[in-house]
Design an enzyme around this catalytic site. Structure first.
Site, PDB file in Angstrom:
ATOM      1  N   ASP A 216      50.541  17.594 115.138  1.00  0.00           N
ATOM      2  CA  ASP A 216      51.090  16.554 115.999  1.00  0.00           C
ATOM      3  C   ASP A 216      52.596  16.766 116.109  1.00  0.00           C
ATOM      4  O   ASP A 216      53.065  17.896 115.983  1.00  0.00           O
ATOM      5  CB  ASP A 216      50.742  15.161 115.450  1.00  0.00           C
ATOM      6  N   GLY A 238      52.476  22.470 116.829  1.00  0.00           N
ATOM      7  CA  GLY A 238      52.495  21.017 116.918  1.00  0.00           C
ATOM      8  C   GLY A 238      52.769  20.566 118.333  1.00  0.00           C
ATOM      9  O   GLY A 238      52.587  21.307 119.304  1.00  0.00           O
ATOM     10  N   HIS A 239      53.231  19.306 118.451  1.00  0.00           N
ATOM     11  CA  HIS A 239      53.471  18.697 119.754  1.00  0.00           C
ATOM     12  C   HIS A 239      54.949  18.564 120.071  1.00  0.00           C
ATOM     13  O   HIS A 239      55.323  17.839 120.984  1.00  0.00           O
ATOM     14  CB  HIS A 239      52.799  17.317 119.815  1.00  0.00           C
ATOM     15  N   GLY A 240      55.801  19.218 119.289  1.00  0.00           N
ATOM     16  CA  GLY A 240      57.221  19.203 119.588  1.00  0.00           C
ATOM     17  C   GLY A 240      57.957  18.069 118.906  1.00  0.00           C
ATOM     18  O   GLY A 240      57.503  17.504 117.907  1.00  0.00           O
ATOM     19  N   THR A 269      52.782  22.427 122.134  1.00  0.00           N
ATOM     20  CA  THR A 269      52.243  21.928 123.397  1.00  0.00           C
ATOM     21  C   THR A 269      53.286  21.156 124.191  1.00  0.00           C
ATOM     22  O   THR A 269      53.130  20.983 125.406  1.00  0.00           O
ATOM     23  CB  THR A 269      51.029  21.025 123.149  1.00  0.00           C
TER      24      THR A 269
END
EC number: 3.2.1.67
Length: 403
Positions: A216, A238-240, A269
């Site tokens: 995440d 992860g999601h940054g 992402t």
């Protein structure tokens, strides 16, 4: 008689010296409270009671300058709370040199926190140890935060390693003047809701010089957060690095005064993101700066998403967000995007973004031009020193005086 006394005296001295060498030192007297001296042992059995006994002794000291030590070894422990205030006013230094794991069998973790420090000041949690949440890519419903500082001031978490949390790895909640430094945080890219460091309802927060890769957000900044500085983070997978999500609940406090700088984001992402829920109650996110960021193969390098709806299950998906986003700067962002749309500003039709500035954006999208998409942005975002390959594909830009 004198001749006979000399050997006797030497013998007694030797005995006393020997007793001194082999006698167990009194750690408490030296300000050191080793959990193994209170019954903790490396095993799969729950060491919670021993940990708490050592904590109570250290926290009750009136002299201050105490240290709670978890030595080398692998210790199992159930959900445990180290709470204050302590008698001297300052919390003990907590040194974790061993590996901590959740206990098994009849001991289980809930959706809350595994290890909590609450109502303390001047706390340092450090060491060469590891907090192993034993989560991995599991799909368990329990989303337990590994370590939370709640209601803590003037405190730091430094140098530890976090792996495989079942939820967030480290969370600051209702805390002020706190820092996270030199951490290593890792969980599988497939693990859900495993944010590396989460900040909520906290102020004067510093997050620095850490390597974070999870399933995440590497760092997430939630409602009620102000004066947060994030620097020197290596993020991925992860999601940054994200602000939000915001606007999920009524009564959320504003987010303001955030600086994210000198970070590297790899293979995520998203890169730098602000996200709010559709149909949200009113709120504000303002005075946010992202600068000097390197992107490497990032899907959405720059993203404002005011229709954030993970998994496509939002009851208010057709209603606009009422979170006002303003005064946001993206400055000197460079590197590569794995998608063609490198910049997306998808703002709310009811509360358009204002004061958004893009300055020195230099992103490459393979052998094709990068695209930018703007929707519901008040005034034209400043596009200074842009790379020639970045151009606006779609724009719904409102006049600066639009309501």
């Amino acid at each position: 008689a004198t001749v006979l006394m000399v050997p006797l005296i030497l013998y007694l001295l030797a005995v006393l010296a020997g007793r001194h060498v082999h006698c167990k030192s009194n750690g408490a007297a030296a300000g050191l409270y080793d959990v193994t001296e209170y019954g903790a042992a490396p095993s799969s059995e729950d060491n919670k009671d021993a940990f708490l006994a050592a904590w109570r002794a250290a926290c009750s000291s009136t002299t201050g300058n105490t240290t709670l030590l978890i030595p080398e070894g692998t210790f199992a422990v159930g959900a445990v709370e180290f709470s204050g205030p302590c008698k001297s006013g300052d919390a003990p230094v907590v040194v974790i040199d061993g590996v901590l794991r959740p206990c098994t069998g009849g001991c289980h973790l809930t959706d809350d926190d595994w290890i909590t420090f609450r109502a303390l000041s001047n706390l340092l949690v450090t060491g060469a140890g590891t907090l192993d949440g034993q989560g991995g890519a599991r799909t368990s419903k329990a989303k337990t935060t590994t370590l939370e500082l709640d209601g803590v001031t003037n405190s730091t978490v430094r140098g530890l390693r976090f792996v495989d949390s079942r939820g967030f790895h480290l969370s600051f909640h209702r805390s002020s003047r706190v820092a996270a430094e030199g951490l290593r945080i890792h969980a599988p890219a497939s693990s859900r809701n495993t944010d590396g460091i989460h900040v909520g309802c906290s102020s004067h927060v510093r997050i620095a010089d850490s390597v974070i890769g999870t399933g995440d957000d590497c760092v997430s900044v939630g409602p009620g957060s102000s004066d947060v500085v994030v620097t020197g983070i290596v993020c991925g997978p992860g999601h940054g690095i994200s602000v939000g999500s915001l606007g999920r609940k009524e009564g959320e406090e504003d987010v303001r005064g955030l600086v994210i700088r000198n970070c590297t984001v790899r293979g995520t992402t998203n890169g730098l993101r602000i996200k709010t829920w559709p149909g949200s109650p009113p709120g504000r996110a303002s005075n946010i700066t992202f600068e000097d960021i390197i992107m490497a193969d990032v899907s959405n390098p720059i993203l404002i998403d005011q229709r954030y709806c993970p998994h496509g299950r939002c009851s208010d998906v057709d209603k606009p967000s009422r979170v006002q986003i303003s005064d946001v700067t993206f400055r000197r962002i460079q590197g590569t995007s794995s998608s063609k749309v490198a910049v997306q500003l998808r703002c709310s039709e009811e509360q358009p973004c204002s004061g958004v500035r893009l300055d020195g954006i230099n992103l490459r999208c393979g052998d094709q031009p990068c695209h930018a998409q703007f929707a519901n942005v008040r005034g034209t975002p400043a596009l200074e020193a842009q790379a020639p390959s970045l151009w606006v594909q779609e724009a719904h830009v409102l006049p600066s005086d639009a309501e």
